[in-house]
Design an enzyme around this catalytic site. Structure first.
Site, short mmCIF file in Angstrom:
data_model
loop_
_atom_site.label_atom_id
_atom_site.label_comp_id
_atom_site.label_asym_id
_atom_site.label_seq_id
_atom_site.Cartn_x
_atom_site.Cartn_y
_atom_site.Cartn_z
N ARG A 229 2.90 13.95 13.18
CA ARG A 229 3.45 13.77 11.84
C ARG A 229 3.31 15.05 11.01
O ARG A 229 2.62 15.09 9.99
CB ARG A 229 2.78 12.60 11.13
CG ARG A 229 3.02 11.28 11.84
CD ARG A 229 2.85 10.09 10.93
NE ARG A 229 1.46 9.81 10.66
CZ ARG A 229 1.02 8.73 10.00
NH1 ARG A 229 1.90 7.85 9.57
NH2 ARG A 229 -0.24 8.53 9.78
N LYS B 95 0.83 -1.20 0.00
CA LYS B 95 0.00 0.00 0.00
C LYS B 95 0.87 1.26 0.00
O LYS B 95 0.60 2.22 -0.73
CB LYS B 95 -0.91 -0.02 1.23
CG LYS B 95 -1.86 1.13 1.32
CD LYS B 95 -1.75 2.07 2.47
CE LYS B 95 -1.31 1.67 3.79
NZ LYS B 95 -1.20 2.82 4.74
N ASN B 96 1.94 1.26 0.78
CA ASN B 96 2.78 2.44 0.90
C ASN B 96 3.70 2.66 -0.30
O ASN B 96 4.40 3.67 -0.36
CB ASN B 96 3.61 2.38 2.19
CG ASN B 96 2.76 2.58 3.43
OD1 ASN B 96 1.67 3.15 3.36
ND2 ASN B 96 3.24 2.11 4.57
N ARG C 143 -7.81 -0.35 5.91
CA ARG C 143 -7.01 0.68 5.22
C ARG C 143 -5.76 0.09 4.59
O ARG C 143 -5.30 0.59 3.56
CB ARG C 143 -6.60 1.79 6.20
CG ARG C 143 -7.72 2.72 6.62
CD ARG C 143 -7.16 3.84 7.47
NE ARG C 143 -5.98 4.40 6.83
CZ ARG C 143 -4.82 4.65 7.48
NH1 ARG C 143 -4.70 4.41 8.76
NH2 ARG C 143 -3.80 5.16 6.82
N CYS D 241 -3.43 12.93 14.32
CA CYS D 241 -3.28 11.52 13.95
C CYS D 241 -3.20 10.70 15.21
O CYS D 241 -2.62 11.12 16.21
CB CYS D 241 -2.01 11.33 13.13
SG CYS D 241 -1.71 9.63 12.63
N ASP E 203 6.16 0.23 11.96
CA ASP E 203 4.89 -0.38 11.58
C ASP E 203 4.78 -1.84 12.02
O ASP E 203 3.73 -2.46 11.82
CB ASP E 203 4.69 -0.28 10.06
CG ASP E 203 4.18 1.08 9.63
OD1 ASP E 203 3.82 1.89 10.51
OD2 ASP E 203 4.13 1.35 8.42
#
Length: 431
Positions: free
Chosen positions: A125, A22-23, A408, A120, A316
């Site tokens: 961030r 995804k990133n 997500r 967030c 992550d």
């Protein structure tokens, strides 16, 4: 809102395919704004964030079409024109990565109006590094009414050193510099595989980028970019989550379509913990990546970990590792150095029986504890994954609310895990 009902205590066994990252897909989609020709992306994951950015591109006037492939989606995107330079709050608030359109819009169209992302769950961030870097390239940016209003009468190459490493900041400046006049050098740049993947796509489109994957990236600007075809790299965080899933359930998994070279820090830590992981060449006819095999079930010892920028231990994977440490023998200290508020999952893990105490940016996990099912609440993407892992290791039933967070970034994670022995039921509630 959908929920997960998990019946724990079932070791995983079988083969699971890793989706596209995804990133990596998100900045690749943003990069299509840099040309009026079609860009074709393969292995695009079917996750909520991709749909959000596609909606944003549609708002800007970009045409896109999606076809289902065996692994992921094929997406064709063409930004022939710009109907609006505005990235509205309603979309940006759903996904902070929407700010990635700022650099490409400025570089090609000379204007952009992008909503400030706001707060967030895992930290502030800030995007000040994006702004500082683009101003060095010649952009004029001001904040008004909750938006970044940016204009540029042609960007110019410059040297820019990031105060702190920023993945999306590096990607935004790299895309903007691809169409700038002259050479841009980014120092203290992010070296994540997703940054390198974006550079590979941009070079296919006619850019001239060297050094991506290191802390120093050089971009020689060109006058225009053209269309290209590109396959998104595997998702290293999804792969890492599956490795921990096998470990926490005492199971055996084979991961296909993964890239072990992107997981060296995590694999090394898991092997230290006592989770054996083997790498073998891919089977004929499969994705051209090695195959990872994890055979868990033995004793695990608690080990400290500190999150770091790539190639260090990824932030992550911190929540998933914390869930694993609840089942390891001894005490471990987990130090979070990337985000200031990324232990929000700890109280939810405690509801399942974990023994965790928080001291600033340090979490102390005392294992091995018997986890038991309970009702818990997901707060962000990776926190959701940690609760799924803990629920699979717990005795009895665990109910996880707000699983839209996990949607997500994970492609129907319950379907993949159920195929290898988990028992997870998605409960959809109509408002």
């Amino acid at each position: 809102m959908d929920k997960f009902l998990i019946q724990g205590g079932r070791p995983l066994e079988g083969r699971v395919a890793v989706s596209g990252a995804k990133n990596a897909a998100l900045p690749a989609m943003a990069a299509t704004l840099l040309t009026d020709q079609p860009v074709i992306l393969h292995n695009v994951p079917r996750v909520r964030d991709i749909g959000t950015l596609r909606s944003l591109l549609d708002e800007l006037g970009v045409d896109s079409a999606v076809e289902h492939e065996e692994h992921g989606n094929r997406m064709e995107i063409q930004a022939r024109r710009l109907l609006s330079p505005v990235a509205p709050y309603e979309l940006v608030k759903q996904m902070r990565a929407s700010v990635l359109v700022l650099g490409p819009l400025l570089a090609r169209f000379g204007q952009a109006r992008v909503s400030l992302p706001g707060g967030c769950a895992i930290g502030t961030r800030p995007i000040n590094l994006h702004v500082k870097g683009l101003e060095m390239l010649g952009a004029l940016i001001k904040v008004a009414h909750g938006y970044l209003d940016a204009k540029a009468n042609g960007l110019r190459g410059a040297n820019f050193k990031f105060d702190t490493i920023s993945v999306t900041g590096t990607e935004n400046l790299m895309m903007a510099a691809a169409l700038a006049d002259g050479v841009t050098v980014l120092e203290n740049a992010a070296s994540e595989p997703e940054v390198e993947d974006l550079a590979n796509l941009l070079n296919k489109m006619g850019a001239c980028i060297e050094g991506a994957g290191t802390g120093r990236i050089s971009i020689r600007g060109v006058t225009r970019l053209h269309g290209a075809e590109h396959t998104i790299i595997p998702d290293r965080i999804e792969a890492g989550t599956f490795l921990v899933a096998a470990a926490i359930t005492g199971g055996q998994l084979v991961l296909e379509r993964s890239e072990p070279s992107h997981l060296t820090a995590l694999i090394a830590k898991l092997e230290e913990v006592g989770v054996p992981i083997h790498t073998t060449p891919p089977r004929p006819g499969t994705f051209d990546c090695p195959v990872l095999e994890v055979r868990a079930g033995g004793p695990m010892r608690a080990l400290d970990v500190t999150t770091q920028e790539y190639p260090g231990f990824p932030t992550d994977m911190q929540a998933q590792y914390m869930a694993l440490m609840t089942q390891a023998d001894g005490e471990s200290v987990i130090k979070e150095t990337i985000f200031e508020n990324r232990f929000v999952h700890a109280p939810e893990l405690a509801r399942l029986g974990a023994d965790i105490s928080i001291d600033g940016r340090r979490a102390i996990v005392r294992g091995k504890t018997a986890l038991t099912g309970a009702k818990v609440l997901a707060s962000d993407l990776r926190a959701s994954a940690s609760l799924v892992l803990a629920g699979m290791a717990a005795e009895g039933e665990t109910m996880i609310d707000r699983v839209y967070h996990i949607d997500r970034g994970y492609e129907r994670i319950e379907v993949k895990l159920n195929k290898v022995g988990a028992r997870i039921r998605r409960i959809s509630e109509v408002p």
